[in-house]
Design an enzyme around this catalytic site. Structure first.
Site, PDB file in Angstrom:
ATOM      1  N   LYS A  52      33.301   1.886  -3.966  1.00 58.34           N
ATOM      2  CA  LYS A  52      32.286   1.657  -2.938  1.00 58.34           C
ATOM      3  C   LYS A  52      31.785   0.221  -2.871  1.00 58.34           C
ATOM      4  CE  LYS A  52      30.512   4.220  -0.492  1.00 58.34           C
ATOM      5  NZ  LYS A  52      29.566   5.301  -0.617  1.00 58.34           N
ATOM      6  N   THR A  61      28.824   1.821  25.600  1.00 56.45           N
ATOM      7  CA  THR A  61      27.629   2.495  26.110  1.00 56.45           C
ATOM      8  C   THR A  61      27.744   3.924  25.573  1.00 56.45           C
ATOM      9  OG1 THR A  61      28.699   3.220  28.139  1.00 56.45           O
ATOM     10  CG2 THR A  61      27.559   1.098  28.231  1.00 56.45           C
ATOM     11  N   ASN A 113     -18.858 -10.826   6.791  1.00 56.74           N
ATOM     12  CA  ASN A 113     -18.188 -10.288   7.984  1.00 56.74           C
ATOM     13  C   ASN A 113     -17.533 -11.383   8.820  1.00 56.74           C
ATOM     14  OD1 ASN A 113     -19.140  -7.920   7.013  1.00 56.74           O
ATOM     15  ND2 ASN A 113     -20.727  -7.631   8.588  1.00 56.74           N
ATOM     16  N   ASN A 151      28.667  -1.098  -0.570  1.00 51.16           N
ATOM     17  CA  ASN A 151      27.704  -0.565   0.395  1.00 51.16           C
ATOM     18  C   ASN A 151      26.886  -1.665   1.078  1.00 51.16           C
ATOM     19  OD1 ASN A 151      28.424   2.100  -0.233  1.00 51.16           O
ATOM     20  ND2 ASN A 151      27.031   2.099  -1.989  1.00 51.16           N
ATOM     21  N   SER A 173     -11.186  -4.970  -2.969  1.00 56.03           N
ATOM     22  CA  SER A 173     -10.000  -5.348  -2.192  1.00 56.03           C
ATOM     23  C   SER A 173      -9.331  -6.579  -2.789  1.00 56.03           C
ATOM     24  CB  SER A 173     -10.394  -5.628  -0.739  1.00 56.03           C
ATOM     25  OG  SER A 173     -11.371  -6.667  -0.684  1.00 56.03           O
ATOM     26  N   GLN A 213     -11.457  -3.118   6.021  1.00 58.51           N
ATOM     27  CA  GLN A 213     -10.894  -3.742   4.822  1.00 58.51           C
ATOM     28  C   GLN A 213      -9.424  -3.350   4.640  1.00 58.51           C
ATOM     29  OE1 GLN A 213     -13.243  -4.489   1.168  1.00 58.51           O
ATOM     30  NE2 GLN A 213     -12.086  -2.807   0.289  1.00 58.51           N
ATOM     31  N   SER A 233      28.500   1.493  -6.159  1.00 64.04           N
ATOM     32  CA  SER A 233      27.997   2.821  -6.501  1.00 64.04           C
ATOM     33  C   SER A 233      28.159   3.032  -7.992  1.00 64.04           C
ATOM     34  CB  SER A 233      28.793   3.879  -5.735  1.00 64.04           C
ATOM     35  OG  SER A 233      28.756   5.115  -6.420  1.00 64.04           O
TER      36      SER A 233
HETATM   37  N1  ARG Z   1     -13.696  -7.258   1.591  1.00 61.12           N
HETATM   38  C1  ARG Z   1     -14.264  -7.034   2.885  1.00 61.12           C
HETATM   39  C2  ARG Z   1     -13.173  -6.811   3.908  1.00 61.12           C
HETATM   40  O1  ARG Z   1     -12.076  -7.134   3.631  1.00 61.12           O
HETATM   41  C3  ARG Z   1     -15.098  -8.215   3.266  1.00 61.12           C
HETATM   42  C4  ARG Z   1     -16.195  -7.925   4.234  1.00 61.12           C
HETATM   43  C5  ARG Z   1     -17.175  -7.028   3.639  1.00 61.12           C
HETATM   44  N2  ARG Z   1     -18.380  -6.958   4.382  1.00 61.12           N
HETATM   45  C6  ARG Z   1     -19.311  -6.039   4.124  1.00 61.12           C
HETATM   46  N3  ARG Z   1     -20.373  -6.076   4.837  1.00 61.12           N
HETATM   47  N4  ARG Z   1     -19.137  -5.142   3.201  1.00 61.12           N
HETATM   48  O2  ARG Z   1     -13.394  -6.305   4.977  1.00 61.12           O
END
Ligand code: ARG
Length: 461
Positions: free
Chosen positions: A285, A157, A112, A287, A25, A324, A279
């Site tokens: 035009k 209206t 977490n 826009n 992520s 995530q 355009s």
């Molecule tokens: N990248 C994870 C998220 O955004 C972080 C938490 C991940 N925790 C885990 N137990 N895999 O949620």
């Protein structure tokens, strides 16, 4: 190799390359680096003050985290998808820099509670920036309303001409909507401002942590009361998305009006060249792309809300990796909404208002019919009868191709003896708006009262 992962101990196989990409992520959450570092510093200080870490380790961690932040901000840091997310990228680099002390930072913590804390901190900051921008837009609208307190336009209206209103009054309607939006953001921010840190993976920790200390250090009102809730709750994201979606809907309605108003058929306004595009085929035009994009982005922002509601709806307690996906949705929604608000605030001061076209349109379409009925009522005619008399007058006017104020004495008398030429002659759109002179009415004097009220209020905000 599996052993390079911060969690690799129980694994004997390396992570599949596809998983490496799919699981990461970092592309989305790297932007929370400042909050991650801030959270880690507060955690480390707390571990020090309750005696879980010694002073030297704490000092090394704090120094190391500052260095990581400097590296990120100078562009020297390379985020690695193999380290999944911002939390592990930073922790891994910290350990590279300071050795064993870095490995102690994660005591009494889990990703977490870490991610929940970082996200709240990050969104709190974004929420403040966004409400500031919304206040700015309100200020722009109030200025415009002041300039156009007496500019008459048709009120609609069903998108049919209804009664004349003032443009200032119309603009202040959006100021009201934005005020409710700001209120929703502030409300969501208040509920969001509780600290998950210390909830650890889900059940809390066996170490004697001081959650009050970390909550205070990070500017939270209090620690979250329930560790399971704290790590599995994404209400704060959904609430922000809901507030964002509704704010976007308001801007989208305004966008739709601007688009209509700029059409040749309305010709009420012209948006500045700097905020329009042309355009590639039609040379004539110009826009209104900016309001169109604001209207379009609203779909995307609403999508973010729906996607999070659906994501969370079947999640058992506590943390699940599905969560995530939350950041993508809320970051994008806030980015887009902030863009919409900024574009409107920059574009509207340069909007040219065609007051003549507005007035002409306001005078057409029998917009003064209600006022004629009101005049009959003042002469003693019951409202329902007055309504019917004016209805017949409108039909007569349509048949003869004239407006109500152009009816002659003979026509009036033929429709109803109580209807007089002086009554219809007195009908001007200016009188119509001036007459609606009470709290919430469209009269220029009321618009100016509201403008003064808003100016004071926005100054205090
Ligand atoms: N990248 C994870 C998220 O955004 C972080 C938490 C991940 N925790 C885990 N137990 N895999 O949620």
């Amino acid at each position: 190799m599996a052993k390079e992962k911060l969690w690799g101990g129980r694994f004997s196989e390396a992570t599949d390359a596809l998983v490496e990409q799919f699981n990461a992520s970092i592309d989305v959450d790297a932007r929370m680096y400042a909050e991650d570092i801030e959270g880690s510093k507060a955690h480390a200080r707390m571990l020090g003050s309750v005696g879980i870490l010694d002073e030297d380790d704490v000092a090394a961690i704090l120094r190391g985290l500052d260095q990581v932040r400097d590296e990120i901000e100078s562009g020297a840091f390379t985020f690695s998808p193999a380290l999944e997310d911002v939390h592990m990228n930073i922790e891994a680099r910290l350990t590279e820099l300071i050795g064993d002390a870095g490995k102690r930072l994660h005591t009494a913590r889990s990703r977490n509670d870490q991610v929940a804390t970082d996200t709240r901190l990050y969104l709190r900051r974004r929420c403040d920036a966004l409400t500031d921008k919304m206040r700015t837009l309100q200020g722009v609208l109030v200025e415009l309303a002041e300039q156009h307190a007496a500019t008459v336009m048709p009120g609609f209206t069903h998108l049919q001409t209804a009664q004349p209103v003032t443009l200032g009054h119309h603009l202040l309607a959006y100021v009201e909507m934005l005020e409710r939006d700001v209120g929703r953001f502030l409300d969501a921010r208040r509920r969001m401002n509780q600290c998950p840190l210390g909830s650890a993976a889900l059940a809390g920790t066996s170490f004697p942590i001081d959650r009050e200390q970390t909550a205070r250090a990070l500017g939270f009102d209090a620690p979250c009361r329930n560790s399971l809730d704290a790590v599995s709750d994404r209400d704060f994201i959904i609430e922000l998305l809901a507030a964002a979606a509704l704010a976007a809907v308001h801007l989208s309605r305004f966008a739709e009006e601007l688009i209509l108003w700029m059409s040749a058929q309305f010709a009420f306004v012209e948006l500045p060249d700097a905020f329009c595009t042309g355009s590639s085929i039609m040379p004539q035009k110009k826009n209104p792309d900016m309001p169109e994009l604001v209207r379009g982005k609203t779909g995307r922002i609403i999508g973010g809300l729906v996607s999070m509601l659906v994501t969370v709806k079947s999640l058992p307690l506590a943390y699940n990796k599905d969560m995530q996906e939350d950041k993508q949705a809320v970051f994008d929604a806030l980015d887009q909404l902030e863009g919409c608000v900024a574009i409107f605030a920059a574009m509207l001061p340069g909007m040219r208002v065609n007051a003549e076209a507005m007035r002409r349109a306001a005078s057409a379409g029998f917009s003064t019919a209600t006022d004629l009925a009101d005049a009959l009522v003042r002469a003693g005619v019951p409202f329902r009868e007055a309504h019917a008399i004016v209805g017949r007058s409108v039909a007569w006017c349509i048949e003869h191709g004239v407006e109500l104020h152009e009816m002659d004495a003979q026509a009036c008398a033929a429709i109803d003896p109580r209807l007089s030429e002086s009554m219809v002659r007195a009908l001007s759109v200016e009188d119509c708006v001036r007459a609606r002179d009470h709290i919430g009415g469209t009269a220029p004097t009321q618009v100016m009262r509201q403008v003064r009220w808003w100016k004071e209020r926005l100054q205090d905000a």
